[in-house]
Design a protein around this motif. Structure first.
Motif, mmCIF file in Angstrom:
data_model
loop_
_atom_site.group_PDB
_atom_site.id
_atom_site.type_symbol
_atom_site.label_atom_id
_atom_site.label_comp_id
_atom_site.label_asym_id
_atom_site.label_seq_id
_atom_site.Cartn_x
_atom_site.Cartn_y
_atom_site.Cartn_z
ATOM 1 N N ILE A 44 -0.336 8.325 -1.053
ATOM 2 C CA ILE A 44 -0.045 6.628 -1.227
ATOM 3 C C ILE A 44 -1.508 5.885 -1.143
ATOM 4 O O ILE A 44 -2.247 6.473 -0.554
ATOM 5 C CB ILE A 44 0.933 6.042 -0.211
ATOM 6 C CG1 ILE A 44 0.412 6.448 1.091
ATOM 7 C CG2 ILE A 44 2.300 6.571 -0.508
ATOM 8 C CD1 ILE A 44 1.333 5.595 2.294
ATOM 9 N N THR A 72 -2.653 3.855 0.961
ATOM 10 C CA THR A 72 -3.180 3.528 2.183
ATOM 11 C C THR A 72 -4.040 4.730 2.353
ATOM 12 O O THR A 72 -5.268 4.853 2.925
ATOM 13 C CB THR A 72 -2.159 3.670 3.238
ATOM 14 O OG1 THR A 72 -1.136 2.625 3.042
ATOM 15 C CG2 THR A 72 -2.663 3.302 4.638
ATOM 16 N N ASP A 91 -7.150 5.019 0.146
ATOM 17 C CA ASP A 91 -8.410 4.206 0.949
ATOM 18 C C ASP A 91 -9.157 4.751 1.890
ATOM 19 O O ASP A 91 -10.184 4.880 1.870
ATOM 20 C CB ASP A 91 -7.636 2.992 1.098
ATOM 21 C CG ASP A 91 -8.783 1.819 1.577
ATOM 22 O OD1 ASP A 91 -9.719 1.881 0.694
ATOM 23 O OD2 ASP A 91 -8.295 0.861 2.318
ATOM 24 N N GLY A 92 -8.405 5.494 2.796
ATOM 25 C CA GLY A 92 -9.266 6.153 3.877
ATOM 26 C C GLY A 92 -9.995 7.523 3.489
ATOM 27 O O GLY A 92 -11.127 7.460 3.666
ATOM 28 N N PRO A 95 0.695 -1.303 -0.115
ATOM 29 C CA PRO A 95 0.078 0.009 0.123
ATOM 30 C C PRO A 95 0.996 1.306 0.036
ATOM 31 O O PRO A 95 0.320 2.478 0.060
ATOM 32 C CB PRO A 95 -0.968 -0.325 1.141
ATOM 33 C CG PRO A 95 -0.261 -1.136 1.976
ATOM 34 C CD PRO A 95 0.671 -2.040 1.301
#
Lengths: 398, 368
Positions: A198, A200, A203-204, A152
Motif C-alpha cells: 500500500i 503508506t 512511501d517508507g 494511503p
C-alpha cells in the motif's frame, strides 16, 4: 424591558432557523465521479485526444504520462438497460488523459466529464513497467501521497503490458479496480502473490533507499492475471526487471510471507506430488566475519500431502512420507536458489528483506554497509536449510 | 473584585484536567517530530525519559504551590520576587496561555479543513469553537473538570480501538533494534518529547482549587502517566506500521496510519473520523483550560471580575490564532511555545523553589 427581551429572543430563534438547513455544502454522491482506479502509462495521446487536440484542446505540457482514470458509477438510461447490449453493461468509465502533472490530469478530467471527480475511494494504482523503467516512482506517486482525499491504503501494482489494459474487464458487472483489490487477498490460497504494497508502506520503503518488488500483472483478452513481480532498484526507484512466478514463490518463502498455497514436484518416476502448506516460518540469521557478511535462512513448514499420482506408494507408509518430504525439500531448495541467483547475479538487488535482518542483528555493521547495500548483498553468501514436515495426508489413506 | 468561590475540585478531577490538557495537538504529529530528531527507532525511550523529566518539573511547581495554600501562582509570585517582577512574570504567563490556546485552535482548524470540512472557512470553524469554549469556562473550574471527566474516557477508548485496529499493519521488526546506535539519539529526541507534555504547567493554578492540595504530587504523577502511556502506544503502533523512513515523510502520521486501512464488516470502514472527533475534543479541552488559566491570571493580577476578562480575551486569542501564515509558521509557533514552556515552567519554578526554601518565604510549611 420585557418586550425588548421578547423581541431579542424571537429574532435569535429566527436566526437559529438558519442552522436547521443542515449541511449546505453537501454534494450528492450520484452527481460525483468516484475515482476507483488509476493506471499510469508512458505518455501517448489516444486517437480521441489527438482529434481533440487538432481542434484546439491543448495546453502547455509534455506528454510524459498517460493516466487512465477509472470512475464509477456509470449513469444508464432506461433504454440501454433494457437492451442490455454488451457495451452498456460496463459498470465503469475509463478516461484517458495525457500530460505531465498528475494533479493537472485529474483536473483536466473536469473538462470532459461533468461530474466532478473525487479521490476518497481510490483502490488501486497500476503503473506500467515501461513507464516505471523511465521514471522515478517517487515522482509518480508524489501527488497521490500528498492529496488529502486519496487514502494511503491504495494498492500499488505494476503491469508488464499497458497499465490501462489492467483496468478493463471482460466480465459483465465487474469493476476491475475492486477485482484487483480483492485478488491480493488471495495470498492464503496461492503463494505466488506478494504481500499487498500500500502507499503508506511504499512511501517508507522509497525513503529508506531499499530496493523492492511490486506485484506484477499481465493482461490478455480482457483478463488480468497476477504473474511474477516487478523489481525496482532502490537508488533510482526505477523498474529493472521482472521475477517470474516461480521466483516470486521463492521470494515469499524467504520473506516469510507464506500463508498457504502449494509446493508441487515430481517423484522419480515423473508422477505429480503436491503439498498443501498449512503453516510456514522463516528465520534469517546474519553472520558477520570481518568484512564478510553471510546469511543463513532456515525454513520450516507444516502441511499435508494433498495429491499423489503414484498408485504404488501409499502415505500410510512412513518410508514414503519421508521420501516425499525430501522431494518437497529438494523442490523448495531449488526454488530458493533460483530466486537468490536472480537477485544476486542478474539484478544485484536485495528484495528479500535481508537488509532488515542485518540492520536488526548487526546495527553497527549495517551503518557501514548501508550506503551500497545492494552491491554488498550481491556478493554475500546465502545458505538455506529447509525442513518440510508432512503432518497428515487428508481424507484418503491410499 | 475577583473572589474565589468554593469552587473546589477533587483529586480525580485534577488528574483528568492534567491529562486532558496534555493530550492535545501533539498526538497527531508526535511520531514524526520525535523520529525526525531521533532518526532511529528508539523514540519511545526518549518519550519515557521525557515524561519522567516533566513529572519532576511538575513536582517542583506543586511543591512551590503547597507553600502558599489556597493561592495560585499568579497571586503568590509577588510575595517571592516582589511586586514588579512578579507582575511582569504573571503577564508573561498569561500571554503564554493565550498563545497556547490560540495555537491549539489553529492546529484544530488546519486539520479539520484538510480532512473533514474542506471548503469551510477558517473563521467559521474557529469561532464556533471559541464561543463554546467561552460558554464552558464561564462556569468556572468545576464545570471544566466535569466536562473533562466525560471527555477523557471516550478519548482513551476510541484512541485505543483505532490503534488496535491498525495492528495488522504492525511489524515488530520496524521497532528493532533497540538502542542500535547507542544512547545518543535518545537524548537528541528529548526536546521534542518535552513539547508533547505541555500541560503540566496548569499546576500553577490547580493546587489552589484542590480539595486536598496535599495530593497534588500524586495527581500530577497519575495525570502525566495517562498521556505518557497513550503517547507510547501511539508511537509504537505508528512507527511499527509505517517504519522510521515512512513516518518522517508524513505530515500527520497518526492520522495517516488510521487512513491506511479499511475494515469491512465492522459497521464502519474508516476510522480516521473517530480519531479526528476525539482529537477535536481533546484540543477543545486544551484550549478551554488555557483560556481559563489566562483569564484567571489576568483577573487575579488586576483584581477584577473574571467574566469581562474572559470576553475581552476572546478576540486576542482569535487574532493570535490567525497570525501564522502557513503550516511551517504554525509548526514553528508550536516549537516556540514549547521552548518557552521549558524556561517559564521548567526552570523558573525551580529557581523560585530555591528562593523560597533558602529565604523561608511562604508562611505554612507542609510539616504541620
Amino acid at each position: 424591558m420585557n418586550s425588548m427581551k421578547g423581541y431579542f429572543l424571537s429574532a435569535l430563534s429566527i436566526l437559529l432557523l438558519l442552522c436547521l438547513t443542515g449541511c449546505w455544502g453537501n454534494k450528492e454522491i450520484e452527481d460525483l465521479s468516484v475515482n476507483v482506479g488509476l493506471a499510469l502509462d508512458v505518455g501517448k495521446e489516444s486517437e480521441l485526444e489527438q482529434e481533440l487536440a487538432e481542434q484546439g484542446a491543448t495546453y502547455p505540457k509534455k506528454n510524459i504520462i498517460t493516466a487512465t482514470l477509472q470512475t464509477v458509477p456509470v449513469l444508464k438510461g432506461n433504454k440501454e438497460q433494457q437492451m442490455g447490449n454488451s457495451k452498456s453493461s460496463e459498470m465503469f468509465l475509463n478516461t484517458e488523459v495525457t500530460g505531465d502533472s498528475i494533479f493537472q490530469l485529474y483536473r483536466q478530467y473536469s473538462l470532459r466529464r461533468y461530474r466532478p471527480i473525487i479521490g476518497h475511494h481510490l483502490k488501486v494504482l497500476v503503473i506500467s513497467s515501461e513507464l516505471s523503467r523511465k521514471m522515478d516512482l517517487d515522482k509518480l506517486v508524489n501527488f497521490i501521497l500528498r492529496d488529502n482525499d486519496i487514502r494511503p491504503s491504495c494498492l500499488v501494482l505494476i503491469s508488464t503490458g499497458k497499465a490501462s489494459e489492467a483496468l478493463i474487464s471482460s466480465q459483465p458487472g465487474d469493476i476491475p479496480s475492486f477485482h484487483l483489490r480483492s485478488m491480493v487477498e488471495n495470498q492464503f490460497r496461492n503463494n505466488k502473490i506478494l504481500a499487498p504494497m500500500i502507499l503508506t508502506e511504499l512511501d517508507g520503503i522509497m525513503n529508506s533507499g531499499s530496493s523492492f518488488v511490486l506485484q506484477n500483472l499481465v493482461t490478455a483478452k480482457g483478463e488480468v492475471e497476477f504473474a511474477g513481480a516487478g523489481v525496482l532498484k532502490g537508488e533510482t526507484n526505477k523498474w529493472i526487471g521482472t521475477l517470474n512466478e516461480h521466483e516470486v514463490e521463492g521470494l515469499n518463502w524467504i520473506k516469510g510471507d507464506i500463508e498457504g498455497g502449494v509446493i508441487k514436484t515430481y517423484d522419480k518416476s515423473g508422477e505429480v506430488l503436491a503439498y498443501e502448506i498449512k503453516s510456514a516460518s522463516t528465520k534469517i540469521k546474519s553472520k558477520v566475519n570481518g568484512n564478510d557478511i553471510s546469511f543463513h535462512v532456515s525454513i520450516e513448514a507444516d502441511g499435508r500431502l494433498i495429491e499423489n499420482w503414484d498408485k504404488s506408494q501409499v502415505p500410510t507408509d512412513e518410508k514414503f512420507l519421508k521420501e516425499a518430504e525430501e522431494y518437497f525439500e529438494e523442490e523448495l531448495k531449488d526454488m530458493l536458489h533460483k530466486t537468490t541467483r536472480k537477485m544476486q547475479e542478474k539484478f544485484k538487488v536485495d528484495v528479500g528483506g535481508f537488509r532488515n535482518q542485518l540492520r536488526i542483528q548487526h546495527p553497527k555493521v549495517w551503518r557501514t554497509v548501508k550506503q551500497d547495500w545492494d552491491e554488498t548483498f550481491s556478493k554475500c553468501d546465502i545458505t538455506y536449510d529447509v525442513n518440510i514436515t508432512i503432518t497428515d495426508y487428508g481424507s484418503s489413506a491410499k | 473584585m475577583f473572589t474565589r468561590t468554593d469552587d473546589k475540585i477533587t483529586t480525580t478531577q485534577t488528574v483528568v484536567i492534567i491529562s486532558c490538557f496534555m493530550l492535545g495537538s501533539g498526538v497527531l504529529t508526535l511520531p514524526r517530530t520525535l523520529t525526525e530528531r531521533v532518526k532511529t527507532v528508539d523514540g519511545w525511550i526518549s518519550l519515557i525519559l521525557g515524561g519522567l523529566i516533566i513529572m519532576l518539573a511538575g513536582i517542583c511547581i506543586v511543591k512551590l504551590c503547597q507553600k502558599f495554600p489556597g493561592k495560585t501562582m499568579f497571586q503568590f509570585l509577588k510575595e517571592i520576587v516582589g511586586s514588579w517582577i512578579g507582575s511582569c512574570m504573571c503577564l508573561l504567563m498569561v500571554m503564554y496561555f493565550v498563545c497556547l490556546s490560540a495555537f491549539e485552535i489553529r492546529v484544530m482548524a488546519e486539520v479539520t479543513m484538510l480532512y473533514l470540512l474542506e471548503g469551510t472557512p477558517m473563521w467559521a470553524i474557529v469561532m464556533s469553537f471559541m464561543w463554546i469554549g467561552l460558554y464552558l469556562i464561564t462556569g468556572g473550574i468545576n464545570s471544566i473538570a466535569r466536562l473533562f471527566e466525560i471527555i477523557l474516557p471516550i478519548t482513551i477508548v476510541v484512541l485505543l480501538i483505532c490503534l488496535l485496529l491498525s495492528s495488522r499493519l504492525f511489524d515488530i521488526d520496524n521497532l528493532r533494534p533497540v538502542l542500535g546506535e547507542g544512547i545518543f539519539p535518545v537524548i537528541r529526541g528529548l526536546k521534542s518529547t518535552l513539547l508533547v507534555f505541555i500541560g503540566f504547567e496548569i499546576m500553577i493554578i490547580l493546587p489552589a482549587f484542590m480539595q486536598y492540595p496535599k495530593k497534588g504530587v500524586k495527581a500530577l504523577i497519575i495525570g502525566t502517566s495517562i498521556p505518557l502511556v497513550l503517547y507510547l502506544i501511539t508511537f509504537i503502533m505508528v512507527v511499527g506500521a509505517m517504519t522510521v523512513d515512512g513516518v518522517v515523510r508524513s505530515t500527520w502520521p497518526t492520522l495517516d496510519l488510521i487512513r491506511s486501512f479499511e475494515i469491512t464488516g465492522l459497521l464502519f470502514e474508516r476510522f480516521e473520523f473517530f480519531l479526528l472527533v476525539i482529537w477535536i475534543m481533546q484540543i477543545f479541552s486544551t484550549y478551554t483550560i488555557c483560556f481559563y488559566a489566562a483569564s484567571l491570571g489576568l483577573a487575579q493580577l488586576s483584581k477584577k471580575n473574571i467574566r469581562p476578562i474572559m470576553y475581552g480575551l476572546l478576540p486576542f486569542i482569535f487574532i493570535v490564532a490567525l497570525l501564522p501564515k502557513n503550516m511551517n509558521e504554525l509548526f514553528d509557533f508550536g516549537d516556540f511555545i514549547g521552548t518557552v514552556t521549558i524556561y517559564l515552567f521548567g526552570l523558573f519554578p525551580v529557581l523560585l523553589l530555591l528562593i523560597t526554601t533558602i529565604f523561608r518565604i511562604g508562611a505554612v510549611k507542609e510539616d504541620e
